[in-house]
Design a protein around this motif. Sequence first.
Motif, PDB file in Angstrom:
ATOM      1  N   ASN A   7      61.544  -5.404 -36.985  1.00 38.56           N
ATOM      2  CA  ASN A   7      62.682  -5.829 -37.798  1.00 38.56           C
ATOM      3  C   ASN A   7      62.503  -5.452 -39.257  1.00 38.56           C
ATOM      4  OD1 ASN A   7      63.997  -8.051 -39.650  1.00 38.56           O
ATOM      5  ND2 ASN A   7      65.269  -7.874 -37.807  1.00 38.56           N
ATOM      6  N   HIS A   8      61.326  -5.750 -39.807  1.00 36.16           N
ATOM      7  CA  HIS A   8      61.097  -5.369 -41.209  1.00 36.16           C
ATOM      8  C   HIS A   8      59.614  -5.320 -41.531  1.00 36.16           C
ATOM      9  CE1 HIS A   8      61.293  -9.866 -41.558  1.00 36.16           C
ATOM     10  NE2 HIS A   8      60.322  -9.695 -42.440  1.00 36.16           N
ATOM     11  N   ILE A   9      59.337  -4.718 -42.668  1.00 35.97           N
ATOM     12  CA  ILE A   9      57.989  -4.725 -43.245  1.00 35.97           C
ATOM     13  C   ILE A   9      58.088  -5.502 -44.546  1.00 35.97           C
ATOM     14  CG2 ILE A   9      56.169  -3.295 -44.259  1.00 35.97           C
ATOM     15  CD1 ILE A   9      57.084  -1.100 -42.254  1.00 35.97           C
ATOM     16  N   HIS A  86      52.507  -6.582 -47.122  1.00 34.43           N
ATOM     17  CA  HIS A  86      52.115  -7.974 -46.927  1.00 34.43           C
ATOM     18  C   HIS A  86      52.168  -8.421 -45.471  1.00 34.43           C
ATOM     19  CE1 HIS A  86      52.998 -12.394 -47.027  1.00 34.43           C
ATOM     20  NE2 HIS A  86      51.966 -12.385 -47.842  1.00 34.43           N
ATOM     21  N   HIS A  87      53.241  -8.100 -44.764  1.00 35.83           N
ATOM     22  CA  HIS A  87      53.332  -8.466 -43.344  1.00 35.83           C
ATOM     23  C   HIS A  87      54.273  -7.521 -42.605  1.00 35.83           C
ATOM     24  CE1 HIS A  87      56.835 -10.758 -45.022  1.00 35.83           C
ATOM     25  NE2 HIS A  87      57.386 -10.545 -43.847  1.00 35.83           N
ATOM     26  N   VAL A  88      54.157  -7.545 -41.281  1.00 34.94           N
ATOM     27  CA  VAL A  88      55.127  -6.834 -40.445  1.00 34.94           C
ATOM     28  C   VAL A  88      55.852  -7.873 -39.605  1.00 34.94           C
ATOM     29  CG1 VAL A  88      53.911  -4.630 -40.343  1.00 34.94           C
ATOM     30  CG2 VAL A  88      53.385  -6.396 -38.659  1.00 34.94           C
ATOM     31  N   THR A 135      51.357 -11.196 -39.282  1.00 34.33           N
ATOM     32  CA  THR A 135      52.444 -10.768 -38.394  1.00 34.33           C
ATOM     33  C   THR A 135      53.481 -11.871 -38.256  1.00 34.33           C
ATOM     34  OG1 THR A 135      50.891  -9.369 -37.171  1.00 34.33           O
ATOM     35  CG2 THR A 135      52.964  -9.902 -36.072  1.00 34.33           C
ATOM     36  N   GLU A 136      54.714 -11.528 -38.547  1.00 36.18           N
ATOM     37  CA  GLU A 136      55.836 -12.451 -38.408  1.00 36.18           C
ATOM     38  C   GLU A 136      56.544 -12.148 -37.083  1.00 36.18           C
ATOM     39  OE1 GLU A 136      58.616 -12.047 -41.637  1.00 36.18           O
ATOM     40  OE2 GLU A 136      60.001 -13.564 -40.859  1.00 36.18           O
ATOM     41  N   ILE A 137      56.845 -13.198 -36.350  1.00 38.68           N
ATOM     42  CA  ILE A 137      57.602 -13.059 -35.101  1.00 38.68           C
ATOM     43  C   ILE A 137      58.953 -13.723 -35.339  1.00 38.68           C
ATOM     44  CG2 ILE A 137      57.701 -13.667 -32.654  1.00 38.68           C
ATOM     45  CD1 ILE A 137      55.455 -11.650 -33.299  1.00 38.68           C
TER      46      ILE A 137
HETATM   47 CO    CO Z   1      59.342 -11.269 -43.376  1.00 40.20          CO
END
Ligand code: CO
Length: 149
Positions: A7-9, A86-88, A135-137
Amino acid sequence: MKLGRLNHIGVATPSIADSIAYYREVMGATDITEAFDLAEQGVKVCFVNTATDSGVNGTQIELIEPLGEGSTLRGFMEKNPLGGQHHVCYEVEDIVQARAWFEGKGKRILGPTRIGAHGTPIFFLHPKDMMGQLTEIMETPKSAGEGTH
Ligand code: CO
């Protein structure tokens, strides 16, 4: 659980205003949302949409700037004063099922499932259990408008 689309980085920045100018002037971005405060997560956020005019399903860069003294981004910015990756964030069809899946695999989850910057339920997996990558879900947005603003 089945892995959905990227979805995003998430990209941290000391200045969203400077980063917006950079993405417009250097990277040629034409579709960047207004920045808004996500107070409970201690960040100011905006989205840079990629591949806006090409007809393909582009992804997003989520620009995040620390907001307030207790911002969760403070530590990251101390180590990375220029900002940085920072996160995926990956989409899943069912956030409850995904959380149970990762918990079943012994993966540490940071805090409760909550509504994220896209207005859909999210949680974060600890980078130490994810090969160093925070990692974001995120549950796949159910309507066309949701998740794109
Ligand atoms: Co995010």
